[in-house]
Motif scaffolding. Structure first.
Motif, PDB file in Angstrom:
ATOM      1  N   GLN A  13       0.247   9.210  -7.190  1.00  0.00           N
ATOM      2  CA  GLN A  13      -0.599   8.034  -7.434  1.00  0.00           C
ATOM      3  C   GLN A  13      -0.642   7.102  -6.212  1.00  0.00           C
ATOM      4  OE1 GLN A  13       1.246   6.618 -11.155  1.00  0.00           O
ATOM      5  NE2 GLN A  13      -0.488   7.486 -12.281  1.00  0.00           N
ATOM      6  N   LEU A  14      -0.931   7.702  -5.064  1.00  0.00           N
ATOM      7  CA  LEU A  14      -0.982   6.944  -3.817  1.00  0.00           C
ATOM      8  C   LEU A  14      -2.349   6.288  -3.636  1.00  0.00           C
ATOM      9  CD1 LEU A  14       0.830   9.482  -1.443  1.00  0.00           C
ATOM     10  CD2 LEU A  14       1.821   7.711  -2.923  1.00  0.00           C
ATOM     11  N   ASP A  15      -2.396   5.267  -2.806  1.00  0.00           N
ATOM     12  CA  ASP A  15      -3.647   4.572  -2.521  1.00  0.00           C
ATOM     13  C   ASP A  15      -4.523   5.370  -1.559  1.00  0.00           C
ATOM     14  OD1 ASP A  15      -3.145   2.124  -4.022  1.00  0.00           O
ATOM     15  OD2 ASP A  15      -1.585   1.742  -2.533  1.00  0.00           O
ATOM     16  N   VAL A  16      -3.891   6.129  -0.677  1.00  0.00           N
ATOM     17  CA  VAL A  16      -4.633   6.843   0.358  1.00  0.00           C
ATOM     18  C   VAL A  16      -3.711   7.865   1.019  1.00  0.00           C
ATOM     19  CG1 VAL A  16      -4.032   5.155   2.164  1.00  0.00           C
ATOM     20  CG2 VAL A  16      -6.118   6.516   2.412  1.00  0.00           C
ATOM     21  N   LYS A  23       0.832  -1.195   0.000  1.00  0.00           N
ATOM     22  CA  LYS A  23       0.000   0.000   0.000  1.00  0.00           C
ATOM     23  C   LYS A  23       0.873   1.253   0.000  1.00  0.00           C
ATOM     24  CE  LYS A  23      -3.995  -2.044   0.095  1.00  0.00           C
ATOM     25  NZ  LYS A  23      -4.913  -1.947  -1.071  1.00  0.00           N
ATOM     26  N   ARG A  24       0.514   2.186  -0.881  1.00  0.00           N
ATOM     27  CA  ARG A  24       1.232   3.456  -0.987  1.00  0.00           C
ATOM     28  C   ARG A  24       0.450   4.511  -0.209  1.00  0.00           C
ATOM     29  NH1 ARG A  24       4.631   4.133  -5.301  1.00  0.00           N
ATOM     30  NH2 ARG A  24       3.695   6.130  -5.909  1.00  0.00           N
ATOM     31  N   LEU A  47      -8.083  13.458   8.997  1.00  0.00           N
ATOM     32  CA  LEU A  47      -8.912  13.432   7.798  1.00  0.00           C
ATOM     33  C   LEU A  47      -8.181  12.611   6.745  1.00  0.00           C
ATOM     34  CD1 LEU A  47     -10.220  17.112   7.528  1.00  0.00           C
ATOM     35  CD2 LEU A  47     -11.385  15.115   8.498  1.00  0.00           C
ATOM     36  N   CYS A  48      -8.911  12.059   5.801  1.00  0.00           N
ATOM     37  CA  CYS A  48      -8.322  11.180   4.801  1.00  0.00           C
ATOM     38  C   CYS A  48      -8.494  11.769   3.401  1.00  0.00           C
ATOM     39  CB  CYS A  48      -8.981   9.805   4.835  1.00  0.00           C
ATOM     40  SG  CYS A  48      -9.180   9.093   6.478  1.00  0.00           S
ATOM     41  N   VAL A  49      -7.672  11.303   2.492  1.00  0.00           N
ATOM     42  CA  VAL A  49      -7.793  11.621   1.073  1.00  0.00           C
ATOM     43  C   VAL A  49      -7.834  10.296   0.324  1.00  0.00           C
ATOM     44  CG1 VAL A  49      -6.667  12.688  -0.920  1.00  0.00           C
ATOM     45  CG2 VAL A  49      -6.614  13.836   1.307  1.00  0.00           C
ATOM     46  N   ASP A  50      -8.859  10.124  -0.522  1.00  0.00           N
ATOM     47  CA  ASP A  50      -8.937   8.864  -1.255  1.00  0.00           C
ATOM     48  C   ASP A  50      -7.990   8.861  -2.459  1.00  0.00           C
ATOM     49  OD1 ASP A  50     -10.144  10.118  -3.459  1.00  0.00           O
ATOM     50  OD2 ASP A  50     -12.177   9.565  -2.866  1.00  0.00           O
ATOM     51  N   GLU A  51      -7.974   7.758  -3.185  1.00  0.00           N
ATOM     52  CA  GLU A  51      -7.025   7.581  -4.280  1.00  0.00           C
ATOM     53  C   GLU A  51      -7.265   8.556  -5.440  1.00  0.00           C
ATOM     54  OE1 GLU A  51     -10.611   5.411  -5.530  1.00  0.00           O
ATOM     55  OE2 GLU A  51      -9.567   5.720  -3.632  1.00  0.00           O
ATOM     56  N   LYS A  52      -8.435   9.196  -5.455  1.00  0.00           N
ATOM     57  CA  LYS A  52      -8.750  10.169  -6.494  1.00  0.00           C
ATOM     58  C   LYS A  52      -8.452  11.608  -6.066  1.00  0.00           C
ATOM     59  CE  LYS A  52     -12.481   7.260  -8.306  1.00  0.00           C
ATOM     60  NZ  LYS A  52     -13.947   7.175  -8.568  1.00  0.00           N
TER      61      LYS A  52
END
Length: 449
Positions: free
Chosen positions: A231-234, A173-174, A246-251
């Protein structure tokens, strides 16, 4: 809330609102109060602000002068202090941090021996001492003077605890981490590296004046760009003391605290781990979260704004998860306070267990447009309780029906009424917020600029 201590400690601009003398006196009182029957032990952590070192020394001077021993975790997170207090028999803990505030602010957070926010009865005693309303406290002398202990080992045990909670390996996982140049800078990467992730870190070079500056959970746009560019997974963004995430999704989309509550709440329900089938939220959670919960049969409670109130509700009713839209998420099985790094570990475990991306996990929740306006008023209770204002609010509620909601509340810290509407479009939000504000203006409640 007291005169000095709010829902999240004594906070203000360093040496203006919160001075080194305040810190010394807080140390003096706590060292005496908890040391009346035995040798008092207090553990202290701090964030990376320049003034945190000054306040640490002042607190230590006060504690040891009253006979207490001060154990120093050095730069660490608020939840780590909570963990060490509750697992290693300290009388109380102190975290020096102003959380997500700018570097020139600072704060003193008091934690009781259960790892929870200090009970109000003790806070009031501290404030009375600060105001000189109690008798002077005697100084310790001779062998009774307290000592200072380097206790980095306590922080290391907390890191080990976090690593032990992960159910899956993160290998392959990146992961991007935004440490806000704050407390998490020495901890988060070590945890994710140990769990096998390919870890990419930004904002992990604190200089005492760059904490939260255009970075972290309050400025998440930097992490959004970083995740897309690499181009990370999360991605996970923490605040200054890492009690929120807080999170950032792959998009590159933000996954807010509400979405975290949905993803983790649903996962816990699917596994039979959501006690009482209930998630605790605050009144500021988005209307879309509740509609999503309704669809999957999860119940919810709403508290006043503040993780303190979320935790109190969880403890009183035996709920296992609760939090705020801002990213304070509490998992009561593992912690007694919001923990940003713990939250990110659990989010990783959900992604891996479900074999889904973060965007896929969040997809069922449709976040409604929201508009919040702050109105400075002459008298908060008079404005909020005005019969015509109440009538305007009720009119909006009737017109919105099941398609949105209105929330009008007094600020706990400013002479402000907050008017918030969530609805199906931005135009509807604007229309109904202004409808209530117009009544406040017409009735003469609004302060003139």
């Amino acid at each position: 809330m007291g005169k000095y201590f709010g829902t999240d400690g004594f906070r203000g601009e360093a040496n203006k609102d919160l001075t080194v003398e305040h810190a010394y006196k807080v140390g003096r009182f706590l060292g005496w109060y908890y040391g009346r029957q035995h040798k008092c032990k207090v553990v202290i952590g701090k964030d990376t602000r320049r003034s945190s070192y000054m306040f640490e020394y002042a607190l230590v001077a006060g504690l040891t002068a009253s006979g207490a021993d001060a154990y120093l975790l050095h730069v660490t997170t608020t939840p780590s202090v909570s963990y060490v207090v509750r697992t290693e028999e300290f009388d109380c803990g102190i975290m020096i941090s102003a959380s997500h505030n700018p570097y020139y602010d600072n704060g003193i957070k008091l934690i009781n021996n259960k790892g929870e926010k200090m009970q109000e009865s003790v806070i009031l005693k501290v404030e009375a001492y600060l105001d000189g309303l109690t008798e002077e406290i005697p100084f310790a002398t001779g062998e009774n003077i307290g000592c200072t202990v380097d206790y980095a080992a306590g922080r290391n045990r907390y890191v080990g605890y976090l690593i032990s909670l992960a159910v899956h390996s993160f290998k392959g996982k990146r992961v991007g981490l935004d440490c806000a140049n704050g407390s998490s800078w020495m901890i988060a990467k070590n945890v994710f590296d140990a769990l096998g992730a390919k870890t990419y870190v930004i904002n992990n070079e604190p200089n005492g004046m760059n904490i939260n500056t255009n970075c972290g959970s309050t400025h998440i746009e930097g992490l959004q760009a970083f995740v897309k560019e690499n181009q990370l997974d999360v991605g996970f963004a923490y605040d200054g003391d890492a009690d929120r995430c807080l999170c950032v999704d792959e998009k590159g989309n933000v996954i807010s605290g509400d979405l975290i509550l949905y993803i983790c709440g649903k996962y816990m329900k699917d596994r039979g781990e959501l006690d009482n089938n209930t998630v605790v939220t605050t009144v500021m959670s988005n209307f879309g979260l509740y509609k999503a919960f309704d669809k999957i049969g999860i119940e919810y409670e709403k508290t006043a704004v503040g993780d303190k109130y979320v935790y109190e509700c969880m403890q009183t009713n035996g709920h296992k998860i609760g939090g705020e839209e801002s990213g304070h998420i509490i998992f009561s099985k593992y912690a007694t306070t919001g923990d940003g790094i713990l939250t990110s570990i659990i989010m990783m475990d959900v992604m891996i267990a479900k074999k889904m991306t973060l965007s896929e996990l969040a997809m069922p929740v449709v976040i409604y447009p929201q508009l919040l306006k702050n109105v400075r008023v002459k008298n908060k209770p008079a404005a909020r309780n005005d019969v015509d204002v109440i009538a305007a609010i009720e009119d909006v509620e009737k017109k919105l029906g099941s398609t949105g909601r209105i929330l009008v509340r007094e600020s706990g810290t400013e002479p402000v009424i907050r008017v918030m509407v969530e609805a199906e479009s931005d135009d509807i939000c604007e229309k109904y917020v202004d409808q209530v504000i117009d009544v406040l203006v017409k009735k003469g409640h609004v302060q003139q600029a």
